[in-house]
Design a protein around this motif. Structure first.
Motif, short mmCIF file in Angstrom:
data_model
loop_
_atom_site.label_atom_id
_atom_site.label_comp_id
_atom_site.label_asym_id
_atom_site.label_seq_id
_atom_site.Cartn_x
_atom_site.Cartn_y
_atom_site.Cartn_z
N HIS A 160 -7.44 179.89 38.68
CA HIS A 160 -8.35 180.13 38.26
C HIS A 160 -9.47 178.84 37.98
N MET A 161 -10.59 179.07 37.66
CA MET A 161 -11.61 177.87 37.09
C MET A 161 -11.13 177.57 35.83
N HIS A 162 -10.70 176.27 35.65
CA HIS A 162 -10.49 175.47 34.55
C HIS A 162 -11.58 175.27 33.48
N ASN A 163 -11.38 174.32 32.53
CA ASN A 163 -12.34 174.25 31.68
C ASN A 163 -12.67 172.57 31.94
N LEU A 164 -14.26 172.38 31.99
CA LEU A 164 -14.77 171.13 31.73
C LEU A 164 -15.07 170.92 30.80
N TYR A 165 -15.23 171.99 29.88
CA TYR A 165 -15.38 171.83 28.39
C TYR A 165 -14.66 172.95 27.85
#
Length: 613
Positions: free
Chosen positions: A267-272
């Motif tokens: 999945h897309m992870h958190n940059l924030y």
């Protein structure tokens, strides 16, 4: 959503179950008192098609997260998945096991290791590897090895440079605020059902057992650093300031296997992260993935990660790494391109869409991170929270702004009447924004709280991101029921046992009430009776400064105490008077400054208001 994404692609379901060996039945783990700390049986409702209360894309990922048990990844490499939010990887060495990331809690790690020994053999643990500094990758360590085994050299613990400092920073220094926000992010007080928690997006749930921490014995400080651990060759890639401030990958050349820690995922992870943490460097993160792709991609047959399931086959591994590399680079570059045109953070977050090739890729979906927040993270990293508009330079705080908005709009009744029309039109984002002003202006206005809760609930049902869903639904719950109390003491976490003396004084300094301390000054010396360490502690200008004590230092008062007593005092778990009465602390010289210092320290409540003032 059903029309946009390839729901007929079921390869992930096959991969999530590939190599299955065994599991627990029922999938329930308890602590020594019988309290349930992990219960995957609660998620059996995740069957069939998505109901109207759940985004179908998030429903699909939640179904994938229910796969649990011991799985074989490759020859000599195994994983226990579904025993916590994270995976525990087991590598067979020459004489025992190398354990990678021992889950979040002692109880879950112990249960996972029992399953391993039952099916792979009762061999000793020789090495623990922490891939990074987040608690779900070290918290269970004392469930499988002891302090004595590490101190005596029977077990090595390998971690990236800066691991201990960042583990403490997240779990103690900012721990109180982050823990409260995590209750929202993970929906910890929500019911587990189709109208409540269905997943965290990263894994099915967080375990609720005891967290622990043991200090590393071996530190990885550079790429290409090699270690032979119980006969297994490891080549490390040091990746600081990526998904975690302290993180690393490793490659097993004799097994042609690559561990990418948490720098790639399905999945897309958190940059924030909405629970609060340092902004992550998107371009640096992308470069680390690219380096791994170029270094290890051509010689890798299997890639495993610290959440979710592995990827098999050299071509599939390379394609996976390339997509994840390009995902974070695209977000970074597009945000800065649009910022250079003068668009603001909020505007850019509404403008950026993923390009062809990423937009419909399952591994780029925002189940845990989200495109909107990640764009804002890039903007904030380079340009900060201020958008350059002087009207936003010094806005009123929420309560004062709320009162003024409500007055300008003709009063609470007029605002609610118009907001109900917007709700009926399906404009839930606008309802949440507008009615929030009424709630902060008139926190006891029950009609406003109910309408705000209804709007947040609908936004939660639509969210593809599990943290967004949980934030919305927890906000709705708090508006209707009040904040759910969670007054567990910070000292209950064994993370503090690994804190150094200087870290304890840093946290004590955070607790100091600066305005009350202003104008006061004195010097105190602290002598640690068990470690032999000594510190000069000075209160001046409303701050506490701490430094190693020197032989000629003057002190108004001196404390003699063991480190455990200092820990209790620094964290506020034990009052100074009680520690003195119990014989844990001896005070030499003037006692008054010591009592005055500890009397100036704030105590933090675990539950504070978020959706109401």
């Amino acid at each position: 959503m059903l029309d946009q994404l390839p729901f007929d692609d079921r390869r992930a379901f096959d991969d999530a179950h590939r190599g299955f060996i065994a599991t627990l039945d029922p999938m329930v783990i308890t602590d020594d008192t019988g309290r349930v700390v992990w219960d995957l049986e609660r998620f059996t409702f995740l069957q069939g098609d998505a109901p109207a209360t759940v985004n179908p894309s998030l429903w699909r990922m939640s179904q994938l997260h229910t796969a649990h048990g011991l799985f074989q990844v490759a020859d000599r490499i195994f994983q226990v998945r579904g025993f916590d939010i994270s995976n525990m990887t087991v590598i067979e060495g020459d004489t025992g096991y190398v354990i990678v990331d021992p889950l979040t809690s002692v109880e879950c790690a112990r249960a996972a290791m029992n399953l391993v020994r039952e099916h792979l053999g009762d061999k000793p643990i020789r090495v623990i590897i922490y891939t990074h500094s987040h608690a779900d990758h070290f918290g269970g360590v004392k469930g499988i090895v002891s302090d004595d085994e590490v101190a005596g050299g029977a077990v090595r613990i390998v971690a990236p440079l800066g691991f201990l400092e960042h583990a403490v920073s997240e779990n103690v220094y900012a721990g109180n605020a982050m823990t409260r926000r995590a209750q929202y992010m993970y929906g910890q007080n929500l019911p587990v059902d189709a109208a409540g928690v269905i997943s965290t997006g990263l894994g099915i749930a967080l375990s609720k057992g005891q967290m622990s921490l043991l200090e590393p014995t071996d530190v990885i400080s550079g790429t290409s650093q090699e270690l032979v651990l119980d006969g297994v060759r490891f080549e490390f890639q040091y990746t600081p300031d990526s998904e975690a401030p302290a993180e690393m990958h490793f490659y097993l050349p004799d097994m042609r296997a690559l561990c990418m820690a948490e720098n790639v995922s399905h999945h897309m992870h958190n940059l924030y992260t909405p629970r609060g943490a340092q902004i992550r460097d998107a371009v640096g993160w992308s470069r680390y993935i690219d380096e791994a792709l170029r270094r290890y991609g051509p010689v890798t047959d299997v890639m495993f990660i610290c959440h979710q399931w592995p990827v098999w086959g050299r071509r599939s591994v390379c394609e996976f790494l390339a997509e994840q590399r390009d995902l974070y680079r695209y977000i970074h570059d597009e945000t800065l391109r649009l910022a250079a045109h003068g668009y603001t953070m909020v505007e850019i977050a509404e403008m950026v869409e993923l390009p062809e090739g990423l937009a419909t890729s399952w591994i780029a979906r925002g189940y845990y991170g989200s495109l909107n927040h990640n764009v804002k993270a890039v903007y904030q990293k380079y340009l900060g929270f201020f958008d350059g508009n002087p009207a936003h330079l010094h806005p009123h705080p929420p309560v004062e702004a709320g009162r003024r908005y409500v007055e300008f709009m003709g009063g609470a009744d007029a605002v609610l009447s118009k907001a109900r029309k917007s709700f009926d039109d399906g404009d839930y984002r606008w309802v949440a924004e507008v009615v929030n002003h009424v709630v902060f202006a008139e926190p006891n206005n029950q009609a406003a709280r109910e309408l705000q809760a209804d709007a947040l609930e609908q936004l939660g049902y639509q969210s593809e991101s599990a943290p967004w869903r949980n934030f919305y639904l927890t906000g709705a719950q708090d508006l209707r029921e009040g904040a759910h109390s969670d007054e567990a003491a910070l000292g209950a976490s064994e993370v503090i046992a690994a804190m150094t003396v200087d870290m304890l004084f840093d946290y004590l300094a955070i607790r100091l009430n600066g305005p009350k301390a202003g104008g006061q000054s004195f010097v105190m010396q602290v002598q640690l009776t068990d470690t032999g360490e000594s510190r000069r502690v000075e209160l001046v200008h409303g701050v506490v400064n701490c430094a190693p004590a020197q032989p000629d230092d003057h002190a108004d008062t001196t404390l003699h105490l063991p480190k455990a007593a200092l820990t209790g005092l620094a964290l506020g778990a034990v009052p100074l008077a009680d520690a003195v009465a119990a014989g844990q602390v001896e005070i030499a010289g003037d006692e008054e400054p010591a009592y005055r210092l500890f009397g100036l320290l704030d105590t933090f409540a675990r539950t504070f208001n978020i959706v109401v003032p």
